[in-house]
Enzyme design. Sequence first.
Site, mmCIF file in Angstrom:
data_model
loop_
_atom_site.group_PDB
_atom_site.id
_atom_site.type_symbol
_atom_site.label_atom_id
_atom_site.label_comp_id
_atom_site.label_asym_id
_atom_site.label_seq_id
_atom_site.Cartn_x
_atom_site.Cartn_y
_atom_site.Cartn_z
ATOM 1 C CG HIS A 158 49.758 -13.781 33.551
ATOM 2 N ND1 HIS A 158 49.732 -13.083 32.133
ATOM 3 C CD2 HIS A 158 50.994 -13.552 34.270
ATOM 4 C CE1 HIS A 158 51.033 -12.600 32.206
ATOM 5 N NE2 HIS A 158 51.669 -12.968 33.201
ATOM 6 C CB CYS A 213 44.496 -12.642 28.982
ATOM 7 S SG CYS A 213 45.833 -11.447 28.816
#
EC number: 3.4.22.-
Length: 347
Positions: A158, A213
């Site tokens: 993440h 991301c």
Amino acid sequence: MCSLITQLCDAGQLADYVGLGWLNAVSSQPYLVQALGLQPPPRRVDVDAAFRDAKGLHGHQPWVATPLPGQTVRALFIGINYYGTSAALSGCCNDVKQMLATLQKKGLPINEAVILVDEDNFPGRTDQPTRDNIVRYMAWLVKDAKPGDVLFFHYSGHGTQCKSRGDSDEKYDQCIAPVDFQKSGCIVDDDIHKLLFSRLPEKVRLTAVFDCCHSGSIMDLPFTYVCSGGEQASGTPHMKRIREGNDVLGDVMMISGCADEQTSADVKNTATFGTGSTGAGGAATQCITCMLMNNQSLSYGKLLIETRDMLKRKGFKQVPQLSASKAIDLDQTFSLTEMFSVDRSIQ
């Protein structure tokens, strides 16, 4: 296959990452990245303490390859699936397998590797990717580096954002999320920059790949690839300085999975990319490893353009980014080990 490789590692032998990377994850489930949302600013990293902790750390030689005379090659791989949490992913550890397979296939002679993953029985795993471990092994990666050494860093997990702690150029800091981020916090780009670059000497080559991301400027490097007419346009590509005061002595290049404002997509079946792998995995990792394996003489500029084009053809909207410590001559042939040719017209 996987159990055999695990047994070999447990017996002190070397793993066949090529075989594992090409046959991995046949039972993996597809996954979609759920954005973590804005995170609270974490506590600052104590860089001096991280380097003290790194003094006694060591990696392992993952495979045998022809060495680079007089040079040390060191690599850090991080893959986080966040098992059993609301942030769970399914393909980030596969990304590490795919990257290891690619580097082994290309014959990169890694002297020391550290693998931080949260997958049980991962061949050659060093430890869990906790915040403390990631911080101290980032320091390990660059500690005692000398001119001529080659370093490699890969992160798949993440990525998110938090409100900036004072970066004058940005409203938000980009962050990576360790496996224990809900308890211990994220690691922001400012601290990543300090850990990896504050003690990096000249003439050390470092390549980094971030498949997460909000990763476009996650290393806070001073130069980035731009193309007149827009990121997907066919205008003249060149490097542009985007930061002052963040200069780095070493030759550092980062490829990130997307721009700061974007999310980094993942694929249900990586076999559709033609890399030889199957199961879930990061779209950017799959494209980058495909480019590295199937094109032996790509320039830096072409590596990025063809990675972007491959993602676009597959229907992904994310736009991978290239940033660097210097204004790379984009016509130079890409290398994991050679120093940069610099475009002196760009200051």
